[in-house]
Scaffold this motif. Structure first.
Motif, short mmCIF file in Angstrom:
data_model
loop_
_atom_site.label_atom_id
_atom_site.label_comp_id
_atom_site.label_asym_id
_atom_site.label_seq_id
_atom_site.Cartn_x
_atom_site.Cartn_y
_atom_site.Cartn_z
N GLU A 113 1.18 -0.96 -0.15
CA GLU A 113 -0.14 0.14 0.14
C GLU A 113 0.60 1.54 0.19
O GLU A 113 1.94 1.19 0.46
N GLN A 114 0.70 1.96 -1.08
CA GLN A 114 1.04 3.63 -0.80
C GLN A 114 0.86 4.22 -0.06
O GLN A 114 -0.02 4.54 1.47
N THR A 115 2.57 5.02 0.61
CA THR A 115 2.25 5.91 2.04
C THR A 115 2.80 7.37 2.22
O THR A 115 4.06 6.99 1.43
N TYR A 116 2.39 8.30 2.10
CA TYR A 116 2.97 9.44 2.07
C TYR A 116 3.37 10.04 3.08
O TYR A 116 1.84 10.02 3.87
N SER A 117 4.38 11.39 3.52
CA SER A 117 4.22 12.46 5.00
C SER A 117 2.86 12.85 3.94
O SER A 117 2.22 13.19 3.42
N LEU A 129 -4.32 37.22 3.35
CA LEU A 129 -5.18 35.60 4.14
C LEU A 129 -3.98 34.85 3.01
O LEU A 129 -3.87 34.41 2.22
N SER A 130 -3.19 34.12 4.21
CA SER A 130 -2.44 32.85 4.11
C SER A 130 -3.08 32.04 4.66
O SER A 130 -4.05 31.98 6.11
N LEU A 131 -3.54 30.74 3.60
CA LEU A 131 -3.85 29.87 4.09
C LEU A 131 -3.00 28.64 3.68
O LEU A 131 -2.12 28.89 2.68
N GLU A 132 -3.05 27.83 4.66
CA GLU A 132 -2.50 26.04 5.12
C GLU A 132 -3.74 25.25 5.02
O GLU A 132 -3.96 24.78 5.80
N ALA A 133 -2.98 24.55 4.13
CA ALA A 133 -3.68 23.18 4.18
C ALA A 133 -3.41 21.56 4.30
O ALA A 133 -2.12 22.00 2.98
N ILE A 134 -3.34 20.74 5.22
CA ILE A 134 -2.35 19.17 4.52
C ILE A 134 -3.93 18.05 5.20
O ILE A 134 -5.35 18.47 5.77
N VAL A 135 -3.62 17.11 4.30
CA VAL A 135 -4.29 15.84 4.37
C VAL A 135 -3.67 15.34 6.30
O VAL A 135 -2.86 15.24 6.51
N THR A 136 -4.84 15.14 6.95
CA THR A 136 -3.99 14.21 8.08
C THR A 136 -4.68 13.32 8.12
O THR A 136 -4.23 12.94 9.17
N SER A 137 -5.73 12.43 7.70
CA SER A 137 -5.89 10.99 7.83
C SER A 137 -6.71 11.04 6.26
O SER A 137 -6.69 11.94 5.82
N THR A 138 -6.53 9.04 5.85
CA THR A 138 -7.66 8.90 4.74
C THR A 138 -7.72 7.25 5.72
O THR A 138 -7.77 7.27 7.20
N VAL A 151 -1.39 8.45 5.39
CA VAL A 151 -0.74 9.00 5.24
C VAL A 151 0.00 9.17 7.19
O VAL A 151 -0.37 8.83 7.58
N ILE A 152 1.39 9.58 6.55
CA ILE A 152 2.27 9.43 8.02
C ILE A 152 2.21 10.76 8.28
O ILE A 152 3.12 11.49 7.98
N PRO A 153 1.90 11.14 9.75
CA PRO A 153 2.64 12.39 10.36
C PRO A 153 4.08 12.20 10.77
O PRO A 153 4.18 11.45 11.08
N GLU A 154 4.05 13.61 11.30
CA GLU A 154 5.72 13.87 11.57
C GLU A 154 5.41 14.59 12.57
O GLU A 154 6.39 14.04 13.62
#
Length: 157
Positions: free
Chosen positions: A2-6, A74-83, A129-132
């Motif tokens: 299975e693929q996993t990304y940070s 406006l500064s927007l920041e987005a991340i994938v937190t879980s899948t 996804v891998i949280p760091e």
């Protein structure tokens, strides 16, 4: 395998200038305008993570904490937190900055669920996804509670 990304793979940042047409009679940005920006950056973040077209399944929460006015950046920041299997939870935070004073304020936080789709519009699997960082780990761990909340919300309908 299975693929996993940070989480870092999905990190997306945008900056927008608040202009007069973006504001209401109080000279603060329309909430709907901010929601539009949030949805757009969440989609970009999810597409970066999944290398796929995505659709918005839900805007799970939006907390407007303070406002932004004409001339603010406006500064927007987005991340994938879980899948999940085909879905991704995306966290978006929005800051307003007065470019003249340098004062930066957290204005909005939001969680959205995006679903990866194939060329026929059918859901397709996404990488894990891998949280760091500490923040990523906290968001990853608490995503279980938010997922449960989404399930319970669906039962109310």
């Amino acid at each position: 395998m299975e693929q996993t990304y940070s989480v870092e793979r999905s990190r997306t940042v945008q900056t927008r200038l608040v202009l007069p047409p973006d504001t209401n009679h109080m000279q603060t940005i329309f909430g709907g305008k901010v929601l539009s920006y949030i949805d757009e950056i969440a989609a970009l973040s999810a597409m970066k993570h999944s290398s796929s077209v995505v659709v918005t399944a839900s805007i799970d929460s939006v907390d407007f904490l303070s406002s932004a006015t004409v001339g603010d950046a406006l500064s927007l920041e987005a991340i994938v937190t879980s899948t999940g299997r085909t879905s991704m939870e995306v966290y978006v935070k929005v800051f307003s900055s007065n470019l003249l004073t340098g004062i930066k304020t957290l204005t909005t936080e939001s969680f959205l669920t995006m679903v990866a789709v194939d060329e026929n519009g059918k859901p397709k699997p996404v990488p894990k996804v891998i949280p760091e960082t500490e923040e990523e780990k906290r968001l990853f761990k608490s995503s279980v509670l938010r997922k449960e909340h989404r399930k319970n919300r669906a039962l109310i309908k």
